[in-house]
Design an enzyme around this catalytic site. Sequence first.
Site, PDB file in Angstrom:
ATOM      1  N   CYS A 148       0.808  -1.204   0.000  1.00 19.55           N
ATOM      2  CA  CYS A 148       0.000   0.000   0.000  1.00 19.55           C
ATOM      3  C   CYS A 148       0.843   1.257   0.000  1.00 19.55           C
ATOM      4  O   CYS A 148       2.066   1.218   0.077  1.00 19.55           O
ATOM      5  CB  CYS A 148      -0.935   0.008   1.205  1.00 19.55           C
ATOM      6  SG  CYS A 148      -0.078  -0.225   2.769  1.00 19.55           S
ATOM      7  N   GLY A 197      -0.881   0.355  -4.742  1.00 16.91           N
ATOM      8  CA  GLY A 197      -2.059  -0.379  -4.316  1.00 16.91           C
ATOM      9  C   GLY A 197      -3.240  -0.055  -5.199  1.00 16.91           C
ATOM     10  O   GLY A 197      -3.697   1.090  -5.231  1.00 16.91           O
ATOM     11  N   ASN A 238       1.360   1.231   5.960  1.00 15.33           N
ATOM     12  CA  ASN A 238       2.103   0.551   4.901  1.00 15.33           C
ATOM     13  C   ASN A 238       3.082  -0.404   5.575  1.00 15.33           C
ATOM     14  O   ASN A 238       3.940   0.022   6.333  1.00 15.33           O
ATOM     15  CB  ASN A 238       2.855   1.565   4.034  1.00 15.33           C
ATOM     16  CG  ASN A 238       3.800   0.920   3.043  1.00 15.33           C
ATOM     17  OD1 ASN A 238       4.843   1.477   2.725  1.00 15.33           O
ATOM     18  ND2 ASN A 238       3.467  -0.256   2.544  1.00 15.33           N
ATOM     19  N   GLY A 239       2.945  -1.697   5.298  1.00  7.98           N
ATOM     20  CA  GLY A 239       3.857  -2.673   5.884  1.00  7.98           C
ATOM     21  C   GLY A 239       3.112  -3.932   6.282  1.00  7.98           C
ATOM     22  O   GLY A 239       2.020  -4.214   5.797  1.00  7.98           O
ATOM     23  N   TYR A 252      11.925  -2.017  -7.925  1.00 12.81           N
ATOM     24  CA  TYR A 252      10.626  -2.078  -8.583  1.00 12.81           C
ATOM     25  C   TYR A 252       9.525  -1.243  -7.944  1.00 12.81           C
ATOM     26  O   TYR A 252       8.769  -0.580  -8.645  1.00 12.81           O
ATOM     27  CB  TYR A 252      10.158  -3.543  -8.639  1.00 12.81           C
ATOM     28  CG  TYR A 252       8.769  -3.742  -9.206  1.00 12.81           C
ATOM     29  CD1 TYR A 252       8.505  -3.490 -10.553  1.00 12.81           C
ATOM     30  CD2 TYR A 252       7.714  -4.165  -8.400  1.00 12.81           C
ATOM     31  CE1 TYR A 252       7.232  -3.667 -11.079  1.00 12.81           C
ATOM     32  CE2 TYR A 252       6.437  -4.344  -8.921  1.00 12.81           C
ATOM     33  CZ  TYR A 252       6.207  -4.098 -10.257  1.00 12.81           C
ATOM     34  OH  TYR A 252       4.955  -4.255 -10.776  1.00 12.81           O
TER      35      TYR A 252
END
Length: 485
Positions: A16, A42, A117-118, A257
């Site tokens: 995300c 996301g 996020n994680g 990426y």
Amino acid sequence: MLTTHPFEDDKLREECGVFGVSGSDSAAALVALGLHALQHRGQEAAGISSFDGHHFHTHRAMGHVAGNFDRDDVIRALPGDYAVGHVRYSTTGETALRNVQPLYAELASGGFAVAHNGNISNAMKLRRELIRRGSIFQSTSDTETIIHLVATSNYRTLLDRFIDALKQIEGAYSLVVMTPEGMIACRDPLGIRPLVMGKLDGAVIFASETVALDVCGATFERQVEPGELVIVQNGEIRSIRPFAPMAPRPCIFEWVYFSRPDSIAGDQSVYTVRKEIGAQLAIETPVEADLVIPVPDSGVPAAIGYAQQSGIPFELGIIRSHYVGRTFIQPGDKVRHLGVKLKHNANRALIKGKRIILVDDSIVRGTTSLKIVQMMRDAGAAEVHMRIASPPTRHSCFYGVDTPERAKLLAAKLDLGGMTDFIHADSLSFVSIDGLYKALGEAKRADIRPKYCDACFTGDYPTTLTDQDDSVAVDQFAMLAERVN
């Protein structure tokens, strides 16, 4: 349904992106703009919560930011000077609206909205303990564990309760939290997941990537440091560091990426690093060929670097259509098979009779690479050589990246020769782990204290993996019981 991203479905997926604004009368609109810039992190769902000084307002929806947050009536329904937003690609929790963030709860101290996020690697263990103590969970997201830990903490102030919660969790997290007292942004002590801070006309902004600051016209101030909490209250900013100092281990795949190439990650241009990875590939794995061709879009910078280093011409041998949605309804198997060409098609006139080098960022299951190689052969390529701008992905990620279980990773099952045969290439090579570190400005990977989290390549996980270890223990116990019986 058929996905029309045949070259993108077999990728590692970042879970995300988060974006928060404190102190702007256009807070929700700015968050929506920032989320557009983070859409690549996301694409499953998006949400925004705002605070108007008295009440919290939330809108969450499945799908992209566009179509959900580009309407005036939606933004008007999110008033206030504070807002936090989230784009989601789930790695934990089912695909359902109840798991879409920001998650919101009413605590004794007032409203509490959190965007994460994680991945919390001990969330299941904590969840079981909290449920035994009476907590009632409304989602299957690991993020909700944080809310319950804050709610049940014995500390007096909200900040101390939040810190108490963070000290109980393991894994990777970048969080933006909104409360009646203000906004808090923080990163885990190892800084595995990214978070940056910017300013715009007096407003303070937090985002997963610098590109989101660029898009909304904000000025980049700095990274939120690993283990740091930045608190914004009434326009005042203060920083605290409640954790013992640790050597940072940011996720190396941000440069390979995840991040957009126009972002700055860890003071380095992502685009420049990717070009340098391509140059390292050319140095380490040269091959005689006529053309260097990127797998769009993520392979483009590395392919440019490979071409410049090798002197082999760079060409767009695969053309991508940007006007096709993620899915379309197809009436039968024949159309389903043909549909993969809606998004990408070989530049046949360029490829026919040529020895080509295909450059991509990674190989996960290998199914994508197999399709690409076959597409090139169908277009008449004389030879197809595959070059990968990361080391072999041999291990799963447990820090917020959607990764197949290890048994499904091609590099975990086969050696280089086996992988080459599987994708039907004339040759296949990956950049070495030392080459990847060199592209990032490091002499080589220091095995004693590596600078990055590269566990997906090396298996060197920087934190304990409680839930994973418990799961393995349960599986082993079940296998033992089966043998005994």
